[in-house]
Design an enzyme around this catalytic site. Sequence first.
Site, PDB file in Angstrom:
ATOM      1  N   GLY A 106     -28.433  49.213 -57.453  1.00 62.57           N
ATOM      2  CA  GLY A 106     -29.816  47.912 -56.793  1.00 62.57           C
ATOM      3  C   GLY A 106     -29.905  47.600 -54.998  1.00 62.57           C
ATOM      4  N   THR A 125     -23.110  46.261 -53.893  1.00 56.08           N
ATOM      5  CA  THR A 125     -23.031  45.710 -54.823  1.00 56.08           C
ATOM      6  C   THR A 125     -23.213  43.689 -54.856  1.00 56.08           C
ATOM      7  OG1 THR A 125     -22.861  45.056 -57.105  1.00 56.08           O
ATOM      8  CG2 THR A 125     -20.931  45.771 -55.787  1.00 56.08           C
ATOM      9  N   ASP A 148     -22.893  42.324 -57.234  1.00 58.42           N
ATOM     10  CA  ASP A 148     -22.256  42.042 -57.714  1.00 58.42           C
ATOM     11  C   ASP A 148     -20.242  42.084 -58.138  1.00 58.42           C
ATOM     12  OD1 ASP A 148     -24.787  41.729 -59.619  1.00 58.42           O
ATOM     13  OD2 ASP A 148     -24.038  44.152 -60.266  1.00 58.42           O
ATOM     14  N   GLY A 190     -24.783  39.389 -61.749  1.00 59.67           N
ATOM     15  CA  GLY A 190     -23.993  39.825 -61.675  1.00 59.67           C
ATOM     16  C   GLY A 190     -23.192  40.796 -63.391  1.00 59.67           C
TER      17      GLY A 190
END
Lengths: 409, 409
Positions: free
Chosen positions: A12, A139, A141, A186
Amino acid sequence: MNKSCIIAQSGGPTAVINCTLLGIVEEAKRMGFEHIYGALNGIEGVLNHRIVELTNQTHDQLQLLMSTPGAALGSGRHQLKSTEQDPETYQHIQKVFESLGIDCFFYIGGNDSMDTCNKVANYFAKTNFSCNVIGVPKTIDNDLQGTDHTPGFGSAAKFVSTTISEIYVDTNSYKKGRVTIVEVMGRNAGWLTAACKLADLSNTPVDLIYLPERPFDLNSFLQDVQAIYNKKQKVLVAVSEGIRDANGQYILKTVAQNKNDSFGHTQLGGVAQTLCDIISEQLSLPVRHIELNLLQRCSAHISSAADAQEAYNCGVFALQMATQGHTCKMVSMFRDSQYHISLQLKDIDNIANAVQIVPDKYINEQGNGITDDFVTYALPLVQGEVPQHYKNGMPQYYQLDLPLVEIKL
Amino acid sequence: MNKSCIIAQSGGPTAVINCTLLGIVEEAKRMGFEHIYGALNGIEGVLNHRIVELTNQTHDQLQLLMSTPGAALGSGRHQLKSTEQDPETYQHIQKVFESLGIDCFFYIGGNDSMDTCNKVANYFAKTNFSCNVIGVPKTIDNDLQGTDHTPGFGSAAKFVSTTISEIYVDTNSYKKGRVTIVEVMGRNAGWLTAACKLADLSNTPVDLIYLPERPFDLNSFLQDVQAIYNKKQKVLVAVSEGIRDANGQYILKTVAQNKNDSFGHTQLGGVAQTLCDIISEQLSLPVRHIELNLLQRCSAHISSAADAQEAYNCGVFALQMATQGHTCKMVSMFRDSQYHISLQLKDIDNIANAVQIVPDKYINEQGNGITDDFVTYALPLVQGEVPQHYKNGMPQYYQLDLPLVEIKL
């Protein structure tokens, strides 16, 4: 310098994944690399011979990468089998690299991408193929081990915290408001949801914040919501998409089962919507659910300058380390007490596929809020704004418009 | 100048509703007004004596209003009954104004608010109370008659078009993508959804755009989606929340009925989610729905500078016109062929409660796209960016922290 490198992006995207790409390309140009290649859509681009050459892109063209979301080279989710299961694929990668004279390979991605780096680097070591492999993390997250934080997280945190501040101010316009539940991405780590705590610094504090790191108790939640509503006639809640009950089941599923599909969406909606349904049913309070969705990873117009610069620096460092002979490593960030970030290399095999969750000290005792310690941790990551490239009031992005390189195996 | 005025805000906020407030306050200060009052939460603040005095707010405090979303004075949705039905309320308003020596009353709002202005001004005329009433428009929906466009629309359009451009770039990272459906606000007018056409200028064109001004045909929609997916392996769609079928029924309802509640959400989700459910079921394509939700009206961090300046100018103009003796009017914007905006006053009774929809010339023949004429119309409205007030990387907003004025009737 008679060297060539190849870069790919995977997983992503983040708002600053292209800053890392720019860092690698610019440092390679400064070092006089002969060829700078990009593989399209991750490792698949190598396997499908979809490779472009970035060497002659001008500074002006490339500069747009600093404020272009998405993966400029295209992203992918292709996972490699083990070298034992599928040696042909690794042979193929090596042949393509040999035919292009590749000395170093950079993979910008998350957990899965580090796993790919690890496998490819180990194969090259086994075959004595002299190509250095460096992974550069990204990321939103922030769930990667072996680094203080990940490039991409700061910008997502800046978007999420700014947006929830704006939502606070908007919903606060009414005397009698609603229960507004904002759902934050997340996966199984609550870092990005925790960023809602930063709204305190805009004098727009979020009432309740729930992370997946603590079991979510529906009854306590409903009590908390009712108590705050009684006091203020409005409640602002942030929930992580990955919250789970005491049995480790995602809330969405628990509810769907307990309810015998009375919330039977053909496609499961988000957890915020589910919680709004429950509040509406059990507390009869007016509700609104907001999913921040893809905007969290692509709102480059509000990237953090600190994050963008770090993402760029990680790219520069990756190129330097590969040139110095390092391989099978991931770039990581280490911070001292003054938030001076130094870049290091970490062994990639300790990192791949491990998840870094939010430590206890950042979550309050009741499990419905975030501590000030987290603010100290996260605040440096959202500093500054990235200059945007607008033309006629609309953003301008980097456009990859290059012919495929011919591969002769 | 021995004059006093009172200002209130009503209806759904916009990102620049406080720019208009600032324009009125600053012009009143320049003209030497003795008292500048604000009523909290719209006309209710007058009725409940929740009134503050803004006269002594410093320039530095007030300047934050330019980038503060929400209604700084608080908003409301209270609708006045007619003077015949409820004369006491109008008497009460007049008494409060008399006790404060109010010479002019400014109401910043949408359709309903203009209706309030109309009623109050007519009552004052009947009782010969010398207080001039001016309405200043605001709505992200751009659906008010008698003005080229409304303050607030340009900023919402800038947020929506920038965001859908970013979504395009992000989703374009994958070779094989999804059908992404973005739901845009606007009630029964498609202005804000049409703004997705501006993404053309970022080289990120939206594939399909549907407005409520044209009947929505589900079969044509599914055919369009499938055809584009076949070609590109991804589709980006923008739909207005208010789209309806040929019988004038909201799509959400049509589907829920035809489906015998097989999509039986206890709370109706958005139309984008419903359409995704249908595509998933009937075309078996991967889908994602994104509701832009409240962010459309509160994302002040990406306000249009043109819009913010116009909103401010409308406030200044309102104060000037009231001082010159005009009453029962709404500020409106008129544009010449060079997009020079001149401000005018319009009779308010022609405007209240009438909806301005998107004209035919801005919608393509098939009803699934927007014409370039619309771009010519909308582009000037999204020009420029408003300087933001960040501290420690987080936005700082205007904080209304003033005691209530004592009212002696």
